[in-house]
Design an enzyme around this catalytic site. Structure first.
Site, PDB file in Angstrom:
ATOM      1  N   CYS A 100       0.856  -1.191   0.000  1.00 55.01           N
ATOM      2  CA  CYS A 100       0.000   0.000   0.000  1.00 55.01           C
ATOM      3  C   CYS A 100       0.888   1.235   0.000  1.00 55.01           C
ATOM      4  O   CYS A 100       1.619   1.477   0.952  1.00 55.01           O
ATOM      5  CB  CYS A 100      -0.900  -0.012   1.226  1.00 55.01           C
ATOM      6  SG  CYS A 100      -1.700   1.572   1.544  1.00 55.01           S
TER       7      CYS A 100
ATOM      8  N   CYS B  78      -3.198   7.509  -2.006  1.00 58.26           N
ATOM      9  CA  CYS B  78      -4.524   7.657  -2.641  1.00 58.26           C
ATOM     10  C   CYS B  78      -5.548   8.274  -1.698  1.00 58.26           C
ATOM     11  O   CYS B  78      -6.458   8.971  -2.148  1.00 58.26           O
ATOM     12  CB  CYS B  78      -5.049   6.308  -3.111  1.00 58.26           C
ATOM     13  SG  CYS B  78      -3.810   5.153  -3.584  1.00 58.26           S
TER      14      CYS B  78
ATOM     15  N   THR C  80      -4.357   5.105   7.125  1.00 48.36           N
ATOM     16  CA  THR C  80      -3.334   4.755   6.139  1.00 48.36           C
ATOM     17  C   THR C  80      -2.396   5.939   5.905  1.00 48.36           C
ATOM     18  O   THR C  80      -2.851   7.045   5.645  1.00 48.36           O
ATOM     19  CB  THR C  80      -4.025   4.358   4.819  1.00 48.36           C
ATOM     20  OG1 THR C  80      -4.844   3.222   5.057  1.00 48.36           O
ATOM     21  CG2 THR C  80      -3.009   4.039   3.740  1.00 48.36           C
TER      22      THR C  80
ATOM     23  N   GLU D 128      -0.439   1.936   8.945  1.00 48.84           N
ATOM     24  CA  GLU D 128      -1.689   2.456   9.513  1.00 48.84           C
ATOM     25  C   GLU D 128      -1.437   2.930  10.938  1.00 48.84           C
ATOM     26  O   GLU D 128      -0.616   2.354  11.647  1.00 48.84           O
ATOM     27  CB  GLU D 128      -2.788   1.383   9.546  1.00 48.84           C
ATOM     28  CG  GLU D 128      -3.573   1.257   8.258  1.00 48.84           C
ATOM     29  CD  GLU D 128      -2.867   0.436   7.213  1.00 48.84           C
ATOM     30  OE1 GLU D 128      -2.023  -0.401   7.604  1.00 48.84           O
ATOM     31  OE2 GLU D 128      -3.116   0.633   6.010  1.00 48.84           O
TER      32      GLU D 128
ATOM     33  N   HIS E  39     -12.512   6.114  -3.417  1.00 47.06           N
ATOM     34  CA  HIS E  39     -11.534   5.187  -2.841  1.00 47.06           C
ATOM     35  C   HIS E  39     -11.803   3.744  -3.280  1.00 47.06           C
ATOM     36  O   HIS E  39     -10.881   2.944  -3.386  1.00 47.06           O
ATOM     37  CB  HIS E  39     -11.519   5.316  -1.323  1.00 47.06           C
ATOM     38  CG  HIS E  39     -10.205   4.908  -0.739  1.00 47.06           C
ATOM     39  ND1 HIS E  39      -9.003   5.357  -1.228  1.00 47.06           N
ATOM     40  CD2 HIS E  39      -9.885   4.053   0.269  1.00 47.06           C
ATOM     41  CE1 HIS E  39      -8.012   4.810  -0.545  1.00 47.06           C
ATOM     42  NE2 HIS E  39      -8.529   4.005   0.363  1.00 47.06           N
TER      43      HIS E  39
ATOM     44  N   TYR F 276      -8.981   1.030  -5.440  1.00 44.54           N
ATOM     45  CA  TYR F 276      -8.507  -0.316  -5.136  1.00 44.54           C
ATOM     46  C   TYR F 276      -8.022  -1.074  -6.365  1.00 44.54           C
ATOM     47  O   TYR F 276      -7.764  -2.282  -6.308  1.00 44.54           O
ATOM     48  CB  TYR F 276      -9.562  -1.083  -4.324  1.00 44.54           C
ATOM     49  CG  TYR F 276      -9.464  -0.718  -2.851  1.00 44.54           C
ATOM     50  CD1 TYR F 276      -9.129   0.580  -2.478  1.00 44.54           C
ATOM     51  CD2 TYR F 276      -9.654  -1.643  -1.836  1.00 44.54           C
ATOM     52  CE1 TYR F 276      -9.006   0.946  -1.153  1.00 44.54           C
ATOM     53  CE2 TYR F 276      -9.537  -1.284  -0.493  1.00 44.54           C
ATOM     54  CZ  TYR F 276      -9.210   0.005  -0.161  1.00 44.54           C
ATOM     55  OH  TYR F 276      -9.073   0.359   1.153  1.00 44.54           O
TER      56      TYR F 276
ATOM     57  N   CYS G 181      -5.249  -0.666  -6.976  1.00 50.05           N
ATOM     58  CA  CYS G 181      -3.951  -1.030  -6.368  1.00 50.05           C
ATOM     59  C   CYS G 181      -3.870  -2.532  -6.124  1.00 50.05           C
ATOM     60  O   CYS G 181      -2.799  -3.121  -6.208  1.00 50.05           O
ATOM     61  CB  CYS G 181      -3.741  -0.267  -5.062  1.00 50.05           C
ATOM     62  SG  CYS G 181      -4.832  -0.773  -3.708  1.00 50.05           S
TER      63      CYS G 181
ATOM     64  N   GLU H 223      -7.514  -5.161   4.503  1.00 51.27           N
ATOM     65  CA  GLU H 223      -7.921  -3.853   4.002  1.00 51.27           C
ATOM     66  C   GLU H 223      -8.810  -3.988   2.770  1.00 51.27           C
ATOM     67  O   GLU H 223      -9.715  -3.177   2.559  1.00 51.27           O
ATOM     68  CB  GLU H 223      -6.718  -2.960   3.704  1.00 51.27           C
ATOM     69  CG  GLU H 223      -7.173  -1.519   3.643  1.00 51.27           C
ATOM     70  CD  GLU H 223      -6.178  -0.575   3.042  1.00 51.27           C
ATOM     71  OE1 GLU H 223      -5.068  -0.992   2.704  1.00 51.27           O
ATOM     72  OE2 GLU H 223      -6.549   0.597   2.899  1.00 51.27           O
TER      73      GLU H 223
HETATM   74 FE1  SF4 Z   1      -3.258   1.905  -0.109  1.00 54.02          FE
HETATM   75 FE2  SF4 Z   1      -4.613   0.901  -2.179  1.00 54.02          FE
HETATM   76 FE3  SF4 Z   1      -5.830   2.483  -0.351  1.00 54.02          FE
HETATM   77 FE4  SF4 Z   1      -4.024   3.454  -2.127  1.00 54.02          FE
HETATM   78  S1  SF4 Z   1      -6.063   2.570  -2.569  1.00 54.02           S
HETATM   79  S2  SF4 Z   1      -4.173   3.957   0.028  1.00 54.02           S
HETATM   80  S3  SF4 Z   1      -2.576   1.764  -2.209  1.00 54.02           S
HETATM   81  S4  SF4 Z   1      -4.949   0.424  -0.031  1.00 54.02           S
HETATM   82 FE    FE Z   2      -7.670   2.061   2.004  1.00 53.60          FE
END
Ligand code: SF4
Ligand code: FE
Length: 480
Positions: A98, A102, A189, A255, A290, A294, A296, A444
């Protein structure tokens, strides 16, 4: 824009009150457990500095026209939203972790919509305040921490009904030059990787909850903000002195529990103050952005699939048809998550402030998939890896003069492959599915940006059952 090293150096200048394992940490930047999470955010500066990633990692500021890091940008087109998803997948694959930034980008974009809408109704000047703040963030290339989730105390009670009024972050005093806030934000985060913290309400509010309907931004080292670093499964492996057993040898997530112990916020940093009727929309806007973010997880999925394929090759199972089927299944699940993130970006629309917002239905479908697929991909990765994943000796055993040769001998797989490399690939799978990386990739994925039930509520609300019933009636000859 800041360079990677400038970002790391800028954190050293922050005088934050940070605790880890019951002790105050003054030099958190060089702490072995914390540093990999800072390196991870630093990757967002590093890649924005590479010519081949400029289109994805940077954008043109709609305020100043300057080139800025995309994490500081307000989406002005659907192309911006698409680039955001691709950037997040790319960084997920680059870090296997992570990269934290973001949450700030999603908070800034939600604020750009909500402050404008509040002004239209109440004649306030939040949007002007926000744009001034945004320009500061863009000019300095800051990392912001978007903070939404309160402790919530007794979940059956609303904010104003809690026996302890601090279970939700709230205003405790109004002064001529600003407000005093008290409470907390949990699961934060990137809290101490950030220069700024942006607080937002965590749920829908009623009139009696208006002291809780507050949004503001503060420098992260503001007096009275306390950070308690959250521990992660296997985190102390980072302080054992070795490297292989950490699995991901470069990066990790972060976190914190963030405590606001009567903190002063000047008016120019306040973006919502008691306009409780906008709290629900604020939460929905941030959450949908958000949920798109994801993407990500598809990047981390790339790493996990790659590690699984490597292990199969190292162990001599790669050509077995069931292994190939499993890898294909992993890719299918991983790409399905990415397709949904891209779909909600492509179907975005313009809000009254000019900001582009994602398609809410598909952002929620995207995130609901993310609550499930990484678990299945992890199960397949563990099945391919075999039991050594959790029974293998440590790096120190590999290096022990008496037993090292035996550890090496009996961890040998395919001839010509170093046993150490097999160990490394297995440790990476362990990291993502059981260790520090699983915080981001699994739990998460389940609860971040809202738990699955929140997505189901939104999917039900955003879909059109009447249209579907009409389609069925027409084809079966039922008269409406
Ligand atoms: Fe972390 Fe993914 Fe959330 Fe970005 S979207 S803060 S990489 S968990
Ligand atoms: Fe998150």
């Amino acid at each position: 824009m800041k360079k990677k090293q400038e970002y790391i150096d800028s954190l050293r200048k922050l005088d934050m009150e940070v605790y880890l394992f019951g002790e105050r940490v003054t030099n958190f930047v060089d702490h072995p457990i914390i540093r990999p999470s800072i390196e991870c955010v630093a990757a967002t500066y590093e890649l924005a500095d590479k010519p081949e990633y400029l289109d994805t990692m940077t954008a043109r500021s709609h305020i100043t026209g300057k080139t800025i890091n995309r994490f500081c940008h307000i989406h002005r087109t659907t192309d911006d939203l698409v680039a955001k998803s691709k950037m997040e997948r790319g960084l997920g694959a680059y870090t296997g972790s992570c990269f934290q930034r973001c949450v700030g980008m999603d908070a800034l974009n939600a604020l750009s919509i909500i402050t404008y809408n509040i002004d239209q109704k109440h004649g306030t000047d939040y949007y002007k305040r926000f744009l001034k703040y945004l320009q500061y963030v863009q000019d300095e290339d800051l990392t912001c921490c978007g903070a939404m989730t309160d402790a919530k105390g007794d979940r059956s009670l609303r904010p104003a009904e809690q026996p302890d009024p601090d279970q939700y972050l709230h205003v405790v005093e109004e002064r001529e030059n600003g407000i005093i806030v008290r409470g907390n934000k949990l699961h934060q985060t990137g809290a101490i990787s950030s220069h700024e913290i942006i607080c937002m309400p965590t749920r829908a509010m009623r009139e009696e909850d208006q002291d809780y309907a507050v949004s503001f931004a503060l420098p992260s080292d503001t007096n009275g903000i306390i950070y308690v670093y959250g521990r992660q499964s296997c985190d102390t492996r980072k302080s054992e002195g070795g490297i292989i057993d950490t699995g991901n040898v470069l990066y990790s997530g972060q976190e914190c529990m963030v405590i606001f112990d009567d903190v002063f916020v000047p008016w120019e940093r306040v973006f919502m103050y008691k306009e409780y009727e906008f709290a629900a929309d604020f939460v929905e806007k941030f959450a949908a952005y958000h949920r798109q973010s994801y993407a990500c997880k598809s990047g981390i999925g790339d790493v996990l699939i790659g590690a699984s394929q490597l292990v199969a090759e190292y162990q001599g199972t790669a050509r077995a048809s069931h292994i190939r089927t499993k890898i294909t299944e992993m890719i299918h699940l991983n790409e399905t998550m990415m397709c949904c993130s891209l779909a909600c970006a492509h179907e975005g629309h313009q809000e009254p402030s000019g900001t582009y917002f994602v398609n809410t239905l598909w952002a929620n479908v995207s995130k609901l998939n993310v609550t499930r697929f990484p678990y299945e991909i992890s199960r397949l990765a563990q099945e391919i890896a075999g039991g050594s994943l959790v029974t293998m000796p440590s790096e120190k055993d590999l290096n022990n003069p008496r037993i090292g040769k035996f550890v090496s001998k009996y961890l040998q797989g395919v001839d010509g492959i170093k046993p150490e490399d097999r160990m490394r690939a297995l440790r990476l799978i362990e990291n993502i599915t059981l260790g520090t990386g699983a915080v981001c990739y699994l739990t998460e994925s389940l609860h971040g940006a809202g738990s699955p039930e929140a997505q189901k509520i939104m999917i039900t609300r955003e879909s059109n059952l009447d249209r579907m019933k009409n389609a069925a009636r027409r084809l079966s000859g039922i008269n409406p």
